[in-house]
Design a protein around this motif. Structure first.
Motif, PDB file in Angstrom:
ATOM      1  N   ALA A 184       0.845  -1.198   0.000  1.00 18.35           N
ATOM      2  CA  ALA A 184       0.000   0.000   0.000  1.00 18.35           C
ATOM      3  C   ALA A 184       0.878   1.244   0.000  1.00 18.35           C
ATOM      4  O   ALA A 184       2.027   1.212   0.432  1.00 18.35           O
ATOM      5  CB  ALA A 184      -0.919   0.008   1.218  1.00 18.35           C
ATOM      6  N   LYS A 185       0.324   2.343  -0.507  1.00 21.82           N
ATOM      7  CA  LYS A 185       1.042   3.613  -0.430  1.00 21.82           C
ATOM      8  C   LYS A 185       0.983   4.126   1.013  1.00 21.82           C
ATOM      9  O   LYS A 185      -0.103   4.277   1.578  1.00 21.82           O
ATOM     10  CB  LYS A 185       0.424   4.635  -1.377  1.00 21.82           C
ATOM     11  N   LEU A 186       2.120   4.384   1.581  1.00 26.57           N
ATOM     12  CA  LEU A 186       2.186   4.862   2.961  1.00 26.57           C
ATOM     13  C   LEU A 186       2.431   6.370   2.949  1.00 26.57           C
ATOM     14  O   LEU A 186       3.465   6.833   2.463  1.00 26.57           O
ATOM     15  CB  LEU A 186       3.309   4.142   3.720  1.00 26.57           C
ATOM     16  N   ARG A 187       1.486   7.110   3.469  1.00 28.46           N
ATOM     17  CA  ARG A 187       1.599   8.568   3.506  1.00 28.46           C
ATOM     18  C   ARG A 187       2.484   8.972   4.685  1.00 28.46           C
ATOM     19  O   ARG A 187       2.105   8.821   5.840  1.00 28.46           O
ATOM     20  CB  ARG A 187       0.217   9.207   3.622  1.00 28.46           C
ATOM     21  N   CYS A 188       3.651   9.483   4.368  1.00 26.35           N
ATOM     22  CA  CYS A 188       4.642   9.806   5.397  1.00 26.35           C
ATOM     23  C   CYS A 188       4.500  11.245   5.882  1.00 26.35           C
ATOM     24  O   CYS A 188       4.006  12.123   5.166  1.00 26.35           O
ATOM     25  CB  CYS A 188       6.053   9.620   4.843  1.00 26.35           C
ATOM     26  N   ALA A 189       4.941  11.472   7.103  1.00 24.76           N
ATOM     27  CA  ALA A 189       5.035  12.828   7.633  1.00 24.76           C
ATOM     28  C   ALA A 189       6.151  13.569   6.896  1.00 24.76           C
ATOM     29  O   ALA A 189       7.037  12.939   6.307  1.00 24.76           O
ATOM     30  CB  ALA A 189       5.328  12.781   9.128  1.00 24.76           C
ATOM     31  N   PRO A 190       6.147  14.903   6.896  1.00 19.21           N
ATOM     32  CA  PRO A 190       7.229  15.650   6.241  1.00 19.21           C
ATOM     33  C   PRO A 190       8.589  15.195   6.764  1.00 19.21           C
ATOM     34  O   PRO A 190       8.776  15.058   7.974  1.00 19.21           O
ATOM     35  CB  PRO A 190       6.941  17.106   6.637  1.00 19.21           C
ATOM     36  N   PRO A 191       9.539  14.948   5.878  1.00 18.07           N
ATOM     37  CA  PRO A 191      10.842  14.444   6.318  1.00 18.07           C
ATOM     38  C   PRO A 191      11.646  15.508   7.049  1.00 18.07           C
ATOM     39  O   PRO A 191      11.549  16.697   6.755  1.00 18.07           O
ATOM     40  CB  PRO A 191      11.532  14.046   5.007  1.00 18.07           C
ATOM     41  N   VAL A 192      12.428  15.045   8.012  1.00 20.08           N
ATOM     42  CA  VAL A 192      13.361  15.918   8.730  1.00 20.08           C
ATOM     43  C   VAL A 192      14.760  15.406   8.440  1.00 20.08           C
ATOM     44  O   VAL A 192      15.075  14.239   8.708  1.00 20.08           O
ATOM     45  CB  VAL A 192      13.095  15.907  10.248  1.00 20.08           C
ATOM     46  N   TYR A 193      15.595  16.264   7.883  1.00 19.54           N
ATOM     47  CA  TYR A 193      16.937  15.871   7.494  1.00 19.54           C
ATOM     48  C   TYR A 193      17.952  16.274   8.561  1.00 19.54           C
ATOM     49  O   TYR A 193      17.822  17.319   9.194  1.00 19.54           O
ATOM     50  CB  TYR A 193      17.323  16.522   6.160  1.00 19.54           C
ATOM     51  N   ALA A 194      18.964  15.425   8.734  1.00 22.91           N
ATOM     52  CA  ALA A 194      20.010  15.711   9.723  1.00 22.91           C
ATOM     53  C   ALA A 194      21.316  15.077   9.271  1.00 22.91           C
ATOM     54  O   ALA A 194      21.303  14.033   8.599  1.00 22.91           O
ATOM     55  CB  ALA A 194      19.617  15.171  11.101  1.00 22.91           C
ATOM     56  N   PRO A 195      22.447  15.684   9.622  1.00 23.76           N
ATOM     57  CA  PRO A 195      23.733  15.044   9.327  1.00 23.76           C
ATOM     58  C   PRO A 195      23.858  13.761  10.141  1.00 23.76           C
ATOM     59  O   PRO A 195      23.375  13.686  11.268  1.00 23.76           O
ATOM     60  CB  PRO A 195      24.768  16.083   9.785  1.00 23.76           C
ATOM     61  N   GLY A 196      24.480  12.743   9.567  1.00 24.16           N
ATOM     62  CA  GLY A 196      24.616  11.474  10.271  1.00 24.16           C
ATOM     63  C   GLY A 196      25.969  10.838  10.052  1.00 24.16           C
ATOM     64  O   GLY A 196      26.756  11.246   9.200  1.00 24.16           O
ATOM     65  N   GLY A 197      26.227   9.790  10.836  1.00 24.81           N
ATOM     66  CA  GLY A 197      27.518   9.122  10.835  1.00 24.81           C
ATOM     67  C   GLY A 197      28.154   9.301  12.200  1.00 24.81           C
ATOM     68  O   GLY A 197      28.008  10.361  12.816  1.00 24.81           O
ATOM     69  N   GLY A 198      28.825   8.254  12.695  1.00 18.98           N
ATOM     70  CA  GLY A 198      29.314   8.255  14.065  1.00 18.98           C
ATOM     71  C   GLY A 198      30.116   9.481  14.462  1.00 18.98           C
ATOM     72  O   GLY A 198      29.773  10.199  15.403  1.00 18.98           O
ATOM     73  N   GLY A 199      31.225   9.756  13.746  1.00 18.56           N
ATOM     74  CA  GLY A 199      32.068  10.896  14.103  1.00 18.56           C
ATOM     75  C   GLY A 199      31.368  12.228  13.950  1.00 18.56           C
ATOM     76  O   GLY A 199      31.567  13.150  14.752  1.00 18.56           O
ATOM     77  N   ILE A 200      30.541  12.347  12.916  1.00 22.09           N
ATOM     78  CA  ILE A 200      29.795  13.591  12.701  1.00 22.09           C
ATOM     79  C   ILE A 200      28.835  13.838  13.861  1.00 22.09           C
ATOM     80  O   ILE A 200      28.728  14.958  14.378  1.00 22.09           O
ATOM     81  CB  ILE A 200      29.039  13.534  11.355  1.00 22.09           C
TER      82      ILE A 200
END
Length: 218
Positions: free
Chosen positions: A26-42
Motif C-alpha cells: 500500500a502507499k504509505l503517507r509519510c510525515a514531512p521528512p526531517v533531514y540531519a547530518p549522520g555518521g558516528g564521528g559527525i
C-alpha cells in the motif's frame, strides 16, 4: 580547551519520518521528512557542539546528498572539513510507526572510497594541527547504570555518549565523572525523537542525578 577532531568514513544524510501504520503493498503517507547530518564521528562533533564544546568533523562527501549534509552541519555551526568524493553520500531512513511507537532504521550501504580518495582523506587529516583527541570509532562500553526514561528513539545515543565522555576528558575531568556525563548524554538522546541527539538541558539534569546517586553510593 583541548582540540578534538572526529573522523567519519561512512557519513550519511539521515531522513526521519513517520507513518500512522505500516501496511504491505500500500502507499504509505509519510510525515514531512526531517533531514540531519549522520555518521558516528559527525554525530559526536554535533553532540559536543550542543554540550558547549567544539570539535572539527572530517569526512568524505559526494553528490547532492553530500552537499546537503555539509550545509546542515554549517547551519548548526559545527566546524567541518569535507573531502569531495565521486560516489554520493548515502541516505539512511529512520521511520516511526505511530500506532505502535516502533522505530525502523533503514541503513543504506556506505559509499565506497577509491584508493586515491582514501589517501587524500588521510593526507587532509595529517595536515591538520595535531589534535588532543581523535575520535574515530563510537564503540565503547561503560559499567554505569543509566537512568530509566521513556524511550522515543535510539538514534545517536551511543554517539552522544562518546561526545560527552570525550568533552569531559578534554576538560581534564576524571574518568568516572566523564563516564557519568557520557551516560547522561546517551540517555538524553533516547528521550528525543527522530534523528535528534542529546539536548544540553536534559543532559545536565540527568548528569546531576547520576552525580548525586554516585555520591550517595559512596
Amino acid at each position: 580547551m583541548s582540540r578534538i577532531v572526529t573522523l567519519t568514513l561512512s557519513p550519511a544524510l539521515d531522513v526521519a519520518t513517520a507513518v500512522p501504520r505500516l501496511y504491505p503493498d500500500a502507499k504509505l503517507r509519510c510525515a514531512p521528512p526531517v533531514y540531519a547530518p549522520g555518521g558516528g564521528g559527525i554525530n559526536v562533533a554535533r553532540a559536543i557542539q550542543r554540550l558547549g564544546g567544539r570539535a572539527l568533523a572530517v569526512f568524505p562527501a559526494g553528490g547532492s546528498t553530500g552537499r546537503h549534509l555539509t550545509d546542515l552541519l554549517s547551519a548548526e555551526g559545527v566546524p567541518s572539513q569535507a573531502l569531495k568524493v565521486e560516489q554520493w553520500t548515502r541516505e539512511c531512513i529512520n521511520l516511526v510507526e505511530r500506532s505502535s511507537a516502533q522505530q525502523y532504521r533503514l541503513v543504506m550501504p556506505a559509499a565506497r572510497l577509491e584508493l586515491d580518495e582514501q589517501e587524500q582523506l588521510l593526507a587532509a587529516l595529517l595536515a591538520l594541527p595535531r589534535p588532543d583527541y581523535l575520535v574515530v570509532s563510537a564503540d565503547t562500553s561503560l559499567g554505569i547504570a543509566a537512568p530509566t526514561v521513556r524511550k522515543r528513539s535510539t538514534v545517536g545515543a551511543g554517539d552522544s555518549m562518546v561526545a560527552a565522555l570525550t568533552l569531559k576528558l578534554a576538560a581534564g575531568r576524571q574518568l568516572a565523572e566523564a563516564a557519568r556525563y557520557g551516560v547522561a548524554a546517551g540517555t538524553a538522546a533516547i528521550i528525543t525523537e527522530g534523528s535528534e541527539l542529546c539536548r544540553y538541558a536534559d543532559t545536565e539534569q540527568l548528569f546531576a542525578w547520576l552525580q548525586q546517586s554516585a555520591a550517595g553510593a559512596g
